[in-house]
Design an enzyme around this catalytic site. Structure first.
Site, PDB file in Angstrom:
ATOM      1  N   ASP A  69      -3.181   4.654  -2.335  1.00 54.68           N
ATOM      2  CA  ASP A  69      -4.255   5.209  -1.522  1.00 54.68           C
ATOM      3  C   ASP A  69      -4.687   6.590  -2.038  1.00 54.68           C
ATOM      4  OD1 ASP A  69      -5.688   4.821   1.114  1.00 54.68           O
ATOM      5  OD2 ASP A  69      -4.762   6.768   1.502  1.00 54.68           O
ATOM      6  N   GLU A 102      -6.511   4.081  -6.047  1.00 54.67           N
ATOM      7  CA  GLU A 102      -7.834   4.300  -5.445  1.00 54.67           C
ATOM      8  C   GLU A 102      -8.301   5.696  -5.873  1.00 54.67           C
ATOM      9  OE1 GLU A 102     -10.006   4.229  -1.087  1.00 54.67           O
ATOM     10  OE2 GLU A 102      -8.106   5.258  -1.335  1.00 54.67           O
ATOM     11  N   ASP A 149       0.854  -1.188   0.000  1.00 52.34           N
ATOM     12  CA  ASP A 149       0.000   0.000   0.000  1.00 52.34           C
ATOM     13  C   ASP A 149       0.890   1.238   0.000  1.00 52.34           C
ATOM     14  OD1 ASP A 149      -2.418   1.563   0.419  1.00 52.34           O
ATOM     15  OD2 ASP A 149      -3.246  -0.222   1.391  1.00 52.34           O
ATOM     16  N   HIS A 204     -11.601  -3.105   3.080  1.00 51.31           N
ATOM     17  CA  HIS A 204     -11.532  -2.807   4.515  1.00 51.31           C
ATOM     18  C   HIS A 204     -12.281  -1.526   4.890  1.00 51.31           C
ATOM     19  CE1 HIS A 204      -8.615  -0.327   2.585  1.00 51.31           C
ATOM     20  NE2 HIS A 204      -8.408   0.358   3.686  1.00 51.31           N
ATOM     21  N   ASP A 205     -12.841  -0.822   3.917  1.00 50.81           N
ATOM     22  CA  ASP A 205     -13.522   0.450   4.189  1.00 50.81           C
ATOM     23  C   ASP A 205     -15.039   0.346   4.083  1.00 50.81           C
ATOM     24  OD1 ASP A 205     -11.170   1.893   4.530  1.00 50.81           O
ATOM     25  OD2 ASP A 205     -11.016   2.394   2.405  1.00 50.81           O
TER      26      ASP A 205
END
Ligand code: NOJ
Length: 567
Positions: free
Chosen positions: A197, A254, A96, A330-331
């Protein structure tokens, strides 16, 4: 086709995967000990959510040191063991990259906040206040103003996320150089790519202009001023030229608020700076757009709208760029609770959603635990939650705002990020086999029934169905390469599409919902169609012309030989 177009990615949230040393927090040796579990499932690439030293505010997305491993996750040698274990199995590792912001505890920020002439000051975005308040009305993703007054210099800094996550100033070439160097550090250690990210937030509109005021919140999200900003492509192209072009790696950005046309530019096979992006259109289908904070709302999603959104991305990126495919991470909540039925039809609906995920064009992403069919956690007390976004909501709405706690808890049950962050249930025993200590967040209450041990022992389980789908995807090039055609876009519950390739054509039938569906008069299954996989009927069987609740089928409607005969 490249290796990353043929791959299936599995996302790991390390804090919640497996704890090897009893401190209640998942760690790298825990992951390494489960590589065979992942290899058997058939995934090719692991995306590891952040494992770097961090400030403890946002699950690792507030980094204090970009070139190390947080002690609770292990050490750099542990990380190298994980990488070696993956590579030994022919698998790959994606890290990440979180460079829109750092932690406020990062040495750059500690320096920057000391004085207005500190050499690190321009690593971040500072402005004087306006009329006794912040420089503009921008809101943070996690509530409140996106500007924080720093008393040492009496100026505000920008943070699009938590107060403790100051945004980096990408206009500063020294910041960009730092990022390219840290990327090179990990690439030279042998990683296989980056998940980037919030990468389309790097370039902010100069002057940070006010956005239109929100309905009942003082600080709305000023997305039009920081998503896909004026210099974004310049920065990403520079990143590609300086770093990425020198390695055979995959990148996924993202990027909320991106259209298929913009995605085609970002992921153009020749000129695009990224390989693929995460688009968010389907994530909005069950939100109320009229609300001041849509992400915390839940309205029933409509299947025709789901088809429209996914179909648009399928057709508009085909041959122009590349899709990533995801239904959870995960969000967001667990996919079976959000798009399926986590009650009586939990298993068939989890399998149906997997069938969708693996049979569209793009690179599929599996979020840890979805292969077990885990539903949302739904804790009854706010004390059981850990996520900064969730706790901020509760503080603003209940503690400060005096709203009904039951209503706010319901929002959290439906949309809270901790739904996806409970420990992986490995067994039905103590602490679900996740830790010998006290887990950092409570277990999902379903762990006694839904855990890896039970699921692996059941040949009809969600896990084995995922494995079969991943195999199917590998064996049928039409899934990776073929054209997509929606056969019944208007139908309220049937999602039926073709995947057509020079050598074969697949027909996918998905019955979204709890009602059986008679196909008579709706769609004819060609007489020569052979069933490859289904969540009710077995391959080779000739199933009935009625789809059961949440039934999914994948047919091959023309074999390679028949296609040859047609030529
Ligand atoms: C997106 C990440 O997925 C999320 O978990 C995080 O809170 C924000 N970006 C900020 O880094």
């Amino acid at each position: 086709m490249t290796w990353w177009q043929r791959s299936v990615v599995y996302q790991i949230y390390p804090r919640s995967f497996l704890d090897s040393d009893g401190d209640g927090v998942g760690d790298l040796p825990g992951i390494t000990s489960k590589l065979d579990y992942l290899h058997t499932l058939g995934v090719d690439v692991i995306w590891l959510c952040p494992v770097y030293p961090h400030g403890g505010v946002d699950g690792g997305y507030d980094i204090t040191d970009y070139r190390n491993i947080a002690p609770e996750f292990g050490s750099l040698p542990d990380w190298k063991d994980l990488l070696a274990g993956l590579h030994a199995r022919g698998m790959k590792l994606v890290m990440d990259l979180v460079v829109n912001h750092t932690s406020d505890q990062h040495p750059w920020f500690l320096e920057a906040r000391r004085s207005t002439d500190n050499p690190y000051r321009d690593y971040y975005l500072w402005r004087p206040g306006e009329g006794g308040g912040p420089p503009s009305n921008w809101g943070s993703h996690f509530g409140g103003s996106a500007w924080q007054l720093d008393p040492a210099t009496d100026e505000y800094y920008l943070h699009l996320f938590a107060t403790e996550q100051p945004d980096l100033n990408w206009e500063n070439p020294r910041v960009r150089r730092e990022v390219y160097d840290l990327m090179t550090f990990w690439l030279d250690l042998g990683i296989d790519g980056f998940r980037m990210d919030t990468i389309n937030m790097l370039s902010k509109v100069p002057g940070f202009p006010d956005t239109a005021p929100g309905a009942d919140y003082a600080y709305p999200l000023a997305e039009e001023h920081f998503l896909n900003g004026p210099e974004l492509l310049t920065y990403l192209r520079e990143m590609r030229a300086e770093v990425l072009s020198k390695y055979d790696v995959m990148t996924v950005g993202e990027t909320p608020g991106v259209s298929p046309d913009a995605a085609a530019v970002l992921t153009d096979p020749q000129t695009g700076p990224l390989n693929m992006i995460f688009q968010f259109d389907h994530m909005a289908l069950d939100k109320d757009p009229a609300s001041a904070r849509p992400r915390w709302t839940t309205v029933p999603y409509s299947v025709p709208e789901l088809k429209t959104v996914l179909g648009r991305w399928q057709t508009e990126l085909h041959g122009r760029g590349w899709n990533s495919l995801y239904l959870s991470n995960h969000d967001v909540p667990r996919l079976v609770s959000r798009y399926g039925d986590d009650g009586a039809s939990r298993v068939p609906s989890a399998k149906l959603l997997a069938t969708l995920l693996f049979t569209l064009q793009g690179t599929p992403y599996v979020y840890q635990g979805d292969e077990l069919g885990i539903p949302n956690a739904k804790f009854t007390s706010i004390d059981d939650y850990r996520d900064v976004d969730t706790l901020n909501l509760y503080r603003e709405d209940v503690i400060e705002g005096g709203r009904d706690p039951a209503g706010v808890l319901e929002m959290i049950h439906n949309k809270g990020r901790d739904n996806a962050r409970t420990p992986m249930p490995w067994t039905g025993g103590e602490n679900a086999g996740f830790t010998t200590g006290t887990p950092w967040i409570p277990l999902n209450p379903t762990f006694r029934d839904i855990n890896a041990e039970t699921v692996l022992a059941d040949p009809d389980s969600v896990y084995w169905y995922y494995r079969d789908l991943i195999r199917l995807r590998r064996e049928h090039p039409s899934i990776v390469e073929g054209r997509y055609d929606d056969l019944r876009p208007e139908h309220p519950t049937l999602y039926a599409y073709l995947r057509t390739h020079a050598q074969e054509q697949l027909l996918v039938l998905l019955n979204f919902g709890g009602q059986a569906l008679d196909l008579d008069g709706v769609l004819d299954i060609p007489a020569n169609a052979a069933l490859l996989l289904g969540n009710y009927a077995a391959p080779g069987e000739v199933p009935a012309g009625v789809l059961q609740p949440w039934e999914a089928r994948v047919y091959v409607t023309r074999s390679a030989e028949e296609m040859g005969a047609l030529d």
